[in-house]
Write an enzyme that holds these catalytic residues in place. Structure first.
Site, mmCIF file in Angstrom:
data_model
loop_
_atom_site.group_PDB
_atom_site.id
_atom_site.type_symbol
_atom_site.label_atom_id
_atom_site.label_comp_id
_atom_site.label_asym_id
_atom_site.label_seq_id
_atom_site.Cartn_x
_atom_site.Cartn_y
_atom_site.Cartn_z
ATOM 1 N N ALA A 215 47.613 -15.220 -44.401
ATOM 2 C CA ALA A 215 47.290 -13.884 -44.955
ATOM 3 C C ALA A 215 47.301 -12.881 -43.614
ATOM 4 O O ALA A 215 47.603 -11.924 -43.876
ATOM 5 C CB ALA A 215 45.931 -13.690 -45.580
ATOM 6 N N THR A 216 46.753 -13.295 -42.633
ATOM 7 C CA THR A 216 46.713 -12.375 -41.330
ATOM 8 C C THR A 216 48.020 -11.993 -40.816
ATOM 9 O O THR A 216 48.329 -10.939 -40.868
ATOM 10 C CB THR A 216 45.969 -13.096 -40.249
ATOM 11 O OG1 THR A 216 44.711 -13.550 -40.629
ATOM 12 C CG2 THR A 216 45.911 -12.322 -38.921
ATOM 13 N N ASN B 73 35.746 -11.033 -49.283
ATOM 14 C CA ASN B 73 35.570 -12.418 -48.984
ATOM 15 C C ASN B 73 34.132 -12.791 -48.596
ATOM 16 O O ASN B 73 33.499 -13.897 -48.737
ATOM 17 C CB ASN B 73 36.419 -12.667 -47.437
ATOM 18 C CG ASN B 73 36.239 -11.871 -46.584
ATOM 19 O OD1 ASN B 73 36.758 -10.705 -46.646
ATOM 20 N ND2 ASN B 73 35.693 -12.295 -45.367
ATOM 21 N N GLN C 181 41.574 -13.641 -51.540
ATOM 22 C CA GLN C 181 40.617 -14.138 -52.257
ATOM 23 C C GLN C 181 40.379 -14.147 -53.831
ATOM 24 O O GLN C 181 39.859 -15.022 -54.412
ATOM 25 C CB GLN C 181 39.345 -13.628 -51.676
ATOM 26 C CG GLN C 181 38.744 -13.767 -50.442
ATOM 27 C CD GLN C 181 38.298 -15.363 -50.277
ATOM 28 O OE1 GLN C 181 37.996 -16.064 -50.986
ATOM 29 N NE2 GLN C 181 38.247 -15.620 -48.990
ATOM 30 N N SER D 238 47.483 -16.644 -49.176
ATOM 31 C CA SER D 238 47.147 -17.537 -48.108
ATOM 32 C C SER D 238 46.771 -18.977 -48.711
ATOM 33 O O SER D 238 45.942 -19.208 -49.244
ATOM 34 C CB SER D 238 46.083 -17.273 -47.303
ATOM 35 O OG SER D 238 45.666 -18.268 -46.220
ATOM 36 N N ALA D 239 47.733 -19.953 -48.625
ATOM 37 C CA ALA D 239 47.821 -21.063 -49.108
ATOM 38 C C ALA D 239 46.295 -21.909 -48.923
ATOM 39 O O ALA D 239 45.768 -22.591 -49.803
ATOM 40 C CB ALA D 239 48.854 -22.124 -48.531
ATOM 41 N N HIS D 240 45.733 -21.874 -47.934
ATOM 42 C CA HIS D 240 44.365 -22.622 -47.465
ATOM 43 C C HIS D 240 43.321 -22.139 -48.138
ATOM 44 O O HIS D 240 42.301 -22.669 -48.311
ATOM 45 C CB HIS D 240 44.263 -22.931 -45.920
ATOM 46 C CG HIS D 240 43.460 -21.669 -45.424
ATOM 47 N ND1 HIS D 240 42.199 -21.327 -45.116
ATOM 48 C CD2 HIS D 240 43.982 -20.468 -44.737
ATOM 49 C CE1 HIS D 240 41.950 -20.391 -44.487
ATOM 50 N NE2 HIS D 240 43.146 -19.905 -44.198
ATOM 51 N N CYS E 23 35.265 -15.688 -39.944
ATOM 52 C CA CYS E 23 36.143 -15.018 -38.819
ATOM 53 C C CYS E 23 35.573 -14.340 -37.743
ATOM 54 O O CYS E 23 36.027 -14.260 -36.617
ATOM 55 C CB CYS E 23 37.028 -14.025 -39.486
ATOM 56 S SG CYS E 23 37.890 -14.803 -40.926
HETATM 57 C C1 LIG Z 1 40.958 -15.708 -45.209
HETATM 58 C C2 LIG Z 1 41.420 -14.347 -45.418
HETATM 59 C C3 LIG Z 1 42.353 -13.747 -44.561
HETATM 60 C C4 LIG Z 1 43.097 -14.393 -43.584
HETATM 61 O O1 LIG Z 1 43.675 -15.549 -44.033
HETATM 62 P P1 LIG Z 1 44.597 -16.583 -43.057
HETATM 63 O O2 LIG Z 1 45.625 -17.271 -43.932
HETATM 64 O O3 LIG Z 1 43.496 -17.494 -42.568
HETATM 65 O O4 LIG Z 1 44.995 -15.961 -42.004
HETATM 66 C C5 LIG Z 1 42.606 -12.279 -44.942
HETATM 67 N N1 LIG Z 1 41.986 -11.839 -46.047
HETATM 68 C C6 LIG Z 1 40.874 -12.249 -46.583
HETATM 69 C C7 LIG Z 1 40.162 -11.589 -47.895
HETATM 70 C C8 LIG Z 1 40.715 -13.591 -46.373
HETATM 71 O O5 LIG Z 1 39.737 -14.026 -47.232
#
Ligand SMILES: *Cc1c(COP(=O)(O)O)cnc(C)c1O
Length: 376
Positions: A70-71, A150, A178, A198-200, A326
């Site tokens: 996502a970043t 988040n 999220q 974001s997959a994780h 983060c």
């Molecule tokens: C975790 C998160 C991100 C960042 O995602 P990554 O894949 O870890 O870079 C961005 N926005 C929100 C709302 C998140 O929860």
């Protein structure tokens, strides 16, 4: 240790892992190799995943761009739109409670000549839609507002925001990281022009993500961040992370079918925790309780009689979070809670619980009993 930190990351689901495994070894082809079957097989798997991800959000496969998470998707969306629409304007609208990936990218764009409006939020963590509409002017090119926060789980009304943006002919990007896997996302109903995954965060692997980029009504132009080879129709070069992409596709497919089962189970767990803890005098839920993800509980705990914090009694046995994961390396109070007008003390004594499909009622029974005993 019991894990209550699913908004920070999730374990890879066993079925997702099984789908990924062959692509590390036997099926190791480069999806860009067009001259032999190793490449074709990898490409086939990548295109299947693209269909799975597109179907998950109501998009077309050609509208999905693979990224590292996502970043990166957020960086590509914000910087890519800013660069491509410079002749139209330099104004972006976002909000003070966004993830740092959005806020830090906006700060960078300000150095590059962007003008950014940071909308405030009310005590519940939500933006005022009239204020949003009034902030959009002739130089505005993009509105960036997250789907679900988040830290607090607070939801923004994407349909209403999308309608405002469409009426005013500005692009709408939403950080849907999220919301994905917890509540439905439909890029047509929500009038999203860009959104990220974001997959994780949905039982897939770390290091795999996607950006949705609308192709028609309106067509979104993006300046790429990463050059070299013209992969992903020139929007993001570099050899594709085939196992990660396969994992993201499978995770989206599973989320779509498991939605309602997980939703019910996880809602019950959170309801149990909050029901038990609301007996503590002075305890409050941070953020809107009406417009909130069903897995997230951000709670303010009054300081204990002996002057210690609840967190110090939990941290050896429970994975919970203070502020956002983060930024928790920096000893700063949460920018999200501060924006919701919590005092420094309230913010420092707030804990985020975020539940997932691996949690059980038994686990929350235990932590509730422990916390109640601290106050008795
Ligand atoms: C975790 C998160 C991100 C960042 O995602 P990554 O894949 O870890 O870079 C961005 N926005 C929100 C709302 C998140 O929860």
């Amino acid at each position: 240790m019991t894990y209550f930190d699913y908004n920070a990351t999730t374990p890879v689901d066993k079925q997702v892992l099984d789908a990924m495994l062959p692509f590390f070894s036997e099926q190791f082809g480069n999806a860009a190799s067009t001259t032999h079957a190793f490449g074709w097989y990898a490409q086939g798997a990548v295109e299947k995943a693209r269909e799975q991800v597109a179907a998950f959000i109501g998009a077309e496969p050609t509208e999905i761009v693979w990224t590292s998470g996502a970043t990166e998707s957020i960086n590509l969306a914000l910087k890519g739109v800013f660069e491509a629409y410079r002749s139209k304007g330099n104004h972006l609208v976002t909000c003070v409670t966004e993830h740092k990936a959005v806020l830090d990218t906006c700060a960078y764009l300000e150095e590059q000549g962007a003008e950014i409006t940071y909308l405030p939020v009310d005590r519940e963590g939500r933006v005022d839609l009239e204020q949003l509409a009034n902030s959009i002017g002739s130089k505005t090119i993009l509105v960036a507002l997250m789907a679900a926060n988040n830290e607090t789980g607070v939801l923004h009304d994407l349909e209403a925001i999308g309608t405002i943006c469409r009426d005013k002919e500005v692009l709408f990007f939403s950080d849907t990281t999220q919301r994905a896997g917890k509540l439905p996302i439909d890029v047509q109903d929500m009038k999203l022009d860009l959104c990220c995954l974001s997959a994780h965060k949905l039982y897939g692997p770390k290091g795999a993500g996607a950006l949705y980029v609308r192709r028609k009504g309106p067509r979104v132009n993006l300046m790429p961040l990463i050059h070299g080879g013209g992969h992903e129709q020139g929007r993001r070069s570099g050899t594709l992370n085939v196992p990660g992409i396969v994992g993201l596709g499978k995770a989206c497919e599973m989320a779509a079918t498991e939605f309602w089962d997980n939703n019910g189970h996880i809602s019950k767990i959170r309801a149990y925790l909050e029901h038990q803890l609301l007996d503590i005098p002075g305890l409050t839920i941070n953020g809107s309780t009406r417009h909130r993800l069903y897995n997230t509980s951000n709670l303010y705990f009054p300081v204990l009689k002996d002057g210690t914090k609840v967190f110090s009694h939990l941290k050896n046995h429970y994975a919970v979070s203070l502020g956002s994961a983060c930024t928790s390396a920096l000893a700063e109070p949460s920018h999200v809670l501060k924006a919701m007008q919590l005092s420094q003390t309230e913010s420092e004594n707030s804990i985020r619980f975020s539940f997932g499909k691996g949690n059980t009622i038994n686990e929350v029974e235990k932590i509730s009993a422990l916390i109640l005993s601290l106050y008795s």
